[in-house]
Design a protein around this motif. Structure first.
Motif, PDB file in Angstrom:
ATOM      1  N   GLY A   1      32.496  20.407 -17.344  1.00 34.53           N
ATOM      2  CA  GLY A   1      32.559  21.514 -16.498  1.00 34.53           C
ATOM      3  C   GLY A   1      31.400  21.623 -15.532  1.00 34.53           C
ATOM      4  N   ALA A   2      30.315  22.198 -16.037  1.00 35.80           N
ATOM      5  CA  ALA A   2      29.175  22.502 -15.161  1.00 35.80           C
ATOM      6  C   ALA A   2      28.506  21.227 -14.669  1.00 35.80           C
ATOM      7  N   TRP A   3      28.383  20.240 -15.553  1.00 39.59           N
ATOM      8  CA  TRP A   3      27.724  18.992 -15.131  1.00 39.59           C
ATOM      9  C   TRP A   3      28.580  18.229 -14.132  1.00 39.59           C
ATOM     10  N   ALA A   4      29.899  18.294 -14.291  1.00 37.20           N
ATOM     11  CA  ALA A   4      30.780  17.623 -13.325  1.00 37.20           C
ATOM     12  C   ALA A   4      30.657  18.281 -11.952  1.00 37.20           C
ATOM     13  N   GLY A   5      30.599  19.606 -11.934  1.00 40.42           N
ATOM     14  CA  GLY A   5      30.423  20.314 -10.669  1.00 40.42           C
ATOM     15  C   GLY A   5      29.093  20.000 -10.020  1.00 40.42           C
ATOM     16  N   ALA A   6      28.044  19.939 -10.840  1.00 43.39           N
ATOM     17  CA  ALA A   6      26.713  19.601 -10.311  1.00 43.39           C
ATOM     18  C   ALA A   6      26.698  18.178  -9.774  1.00 43.39           C
ATOM     19  N   SER A   7      27.356  17.258 -10.477  1.00 49.59           N
ATOM     20  CA  SER A   7      27.403  15.865 -10.014  1.00 49.59           C
ATOM     21  C   SER A   7      28.146  15.745  -8.689  1.00 49.59           C
ATOM     22  N   ALA A   8      29.270  16.443  -8.583  1.00 49.13           N
ATOM     23  CA  ALA A   8      30.038  16.406  -7.335  1.00 49.13           C
ATOM     24  C   ALA A   8      29.233  17.001  -6.192  1.00 49.13           C
ATOM     25  N   THR A   9      28.525  18.089  -6.465  1.00 49.46           N
ATOM     26  CA  THR A   9      27.698  18.718  -5.434  1.00 49.46           C
ATOM     27  C   THR A   9      26.608  17.773  -4.968  1.00 49.46           C
ATOM     28  N   ILE A  10      25.963  17.105  -5.892  1.00 48.05           N
ATOM     29  CA  ILE A  10      24.881  16.169  -5.547  1.00 48.05           C
ATOM     30  C   ILE A  10      25.430  15.010  -4.721  1.00 48.05           C
ATOM     31  N   LEU A  11      26.616  14.526  -5.062  1.00 47.67           N
ATOM     32  CA  LEU A  11      27.221  13.437  -4.303  1.00 47.67           C
ATOM     33  C   LEU A  11      27.529  13.879  -2.873  1.00 47.67           C
ATOM     34  N   VAL A  12      28.093  15.060  -2.719  1.00 44.12           N
ATOM     35  CA  VAL A  12      28.410  15.573  -1.385  1.00 44.12           C
ATOM     36  C   VAL A  12      27.132  15.798  -0.580  1.00 44.12           C
ATOM     37  N   VAL A  13      26.105  16.349  -1.225  1.00 46.03           N
ATOM     38  CA  VAL A  13      24.828  16.582  -0.535  1.00 46.03           C
ATOM     39  C   VAL A  13      24.231  15.264  -0.069  1.00 46.03           C
ATOM     40  N   GLN A  14      24.311  14.236  -0.916  1.00 46.92           N
ATOM     41  CA  GLN A  14      23.773  12.926  -0.539  1.00 46.92           C
ATOM     42  C   GLN A  14      24.465  12.397   0.710  1.00 46.92           C
ATOM     43  N   TYR A  15      25.794  12.465   0.755  1.00 43.15           N
ATOM     44  CA  TYR A  15      26.521  11.991   1.926  1.00 43.15           C
ATOM     45  C   TYR A  15      26.253  12.875   3.144  1.00 43.15           C
ATOM     46  N   LEU A  16      26.131  14.165   2.934  1.00 41.82           N
ATOM     47  CA  LEU A  16      25.857  15.072   4.044  1.00 41.82           C
ATOM     48  C   LEU A  16      24.481  14.805   4.654  1.00 41.82           C
ATOM     49  N   VAL A  17      23.469  14.610   3.817  1.00 41.24           N
ATOM     50  CA  VAL A  17      22.121  14.322   4.333  1.00 41.24           C
ATOM     51  C   VAL A  17      22.113  12.984   5.060  1.00 41.24           C
ATOM     52  N   THR A  18      22.816  11.996   4.517  1.00 39.80           N
ATOM     53  CA  THR A  18      22.914  10.703   5.201  1.00 39.80           C
ATOM     54  C   THR A  18      23.596  10.867   6.550  1.00 39.80           C
ATOM     55  N   HIS A  19      24.669  11.622   6.584  1.00 42.60           N
ATOM     56  CA  HIS A  19      25.402  11.865   7.828  1.00 42.60           C
ATOM     57  C   HIS A  19      24.514  12.553   8.864  1.00 42.60           C
ATOM     58  N   LEU A  20      23.777  13.554   8.437  1.00 44.25           N
ATOM     59  CA  LEU A  20      22.885  14.262   9.357  1.00 44.25           C
ATOM     60  C   LEU A  20      21.775  13.352   9.872  1.00 44.25           C
ATOM     61  N   SER A  21      21.290  12.441   9.033  1.00 48.43           N
ATOM     62  CA  SER A  21      20.249  11.523   9.499  1.00 48.43           C
ATOM     63  C   SER A  21      20.807  10.535  10.524  1.00 48.43           C
ATOM     64  N   VAL A  22      22.058  10.127  10.356  1.00 46.47           N
ATOM     65  CA  VAL A  22      22.693   9.249  11.347  1.00 46.47           C
ATOM     66  C   VAL A  22      22.870   9.993  12.668  1.00 46.47           C
ATOM     67  N   LEU A  23      23.292  11.253  12.609  1.00 45.51           N
ATOM     68  CA  LEU A  23      23.432  12.040  13.833  1.00 45.51           C
ATOM     69  C   LEU A  23      22.090  12.225  14.537  1.00 45.51           C
ATOM     70  N   ALA A  24      21.025  12.445  13.761  1.00 44.41           N
ATOM     71  CA  ALA A  24      19.690  12.573  14.354  1.00 44.41           C
ATOM     72  C   ALA A  24      19.273  11.261  15.021  1.00 44.41           C
ATOM     73  N   TYR A  25      19.605  10.142  14.389  1.00 41.40           N
ATOM     74  CA  TYR A  25      19.308   8.835  14.984  1.00 41.40           C
ATOM     75  C   TYR A  25      20.053   8.665  16.306  1.00 41.40           C
ATOM     76  N   LEU A  26      21.335   9.030  16.316  1.00 40.81           N
ATOM     77  CA  LEU A  26      22.117   8.910  17.545  1.00 40.81           C
ATOM     78  C   LEU A  26      21.541   9.767  18.656  1.00 40.81           C
ATOM     79  N   ARG A  27      21.107  10.959  18.316  1.00 44.84           N
ATOM     80  CA  ARG A  27      20.528  11.863  19.313  1.00 44.84           C
ATOM     81  C   ARG A  27      19.245  11.265  19.890  1.00 44.84           C
ATOM     82  N   ARG A  28      18.395  10.720  19.005  1.00 46.10           N
ATOM     83  CA  ARG A  28      17.122  10.144  19.471  1.00 46.10           C
ATOM     84  C   ARG A  28      17.329   8.864  20.266  1.00 46.10           C
TER      85      ARG A  28
END
Length: 118
Positions: A1-28
């Motif tokens: 339950g709770a650990w699965a939700g936390a794991s999914a959240t961490i996975l999404v956050v990891q991809y989101l931060v990576t995505h934002l860093s790629v967008l920042a690279y494109l902007r620069r």
């Protein structure tokens, strides 16, 4: 339950931060206009990160060089970008996967030490 939700959240956050860093690279690096960048940000998540991960996987197999020979215009830029992308992914994976894993292991240890393991 709770650990699965936390794991999914961490996975999404990891991809989101990576995505934002790629967008920042494109902007620069390319000076992409803000409205185009915003549209890319909405439309490319998480597909863009997954495609970059696939390109990162194919790089050691020298398949990216084939894109250049086939006339792909951005293949050279992609090859130049992948080392910094790989470094970003390694740092994010180390931080966003190892810390929650350590917390889970600590939780398991405490529960076993208290005799409440199920």
């Amino acid at each position: 339950g709770a650990w699965a939700g936390a794991s999914a959240t961490i996975l999404v956050v990891q991809y989101l931060v990576t995505h934002l860093s790629v967008l920042a690279y494109l902007r620069r690096s390319h000076g992409v206009r803000a409205d185009v960048l915003c549209a890319a940000g909405v439309l490319a998540f998480p597909i863009g990160v997954l495609l970059l991960d696939l390109a990162m996987f194919l790089e050691p197999l020298t398949l990216l060089r084939e894109l250049s020979s086939l006339g792909c215009a951005n293949a050279d830029r992609l090859q130049l970008f992948l080392p910094s992308y790989r470094a970003t992914r390694v740092i994010l994976e180390a931080c966003l996967e190892s810390l929650p894993q350590a917390a889970l292991q600590l939780h398991i240890y405490i529960q076993v030490a208290r005799g409440r393991a199920s």
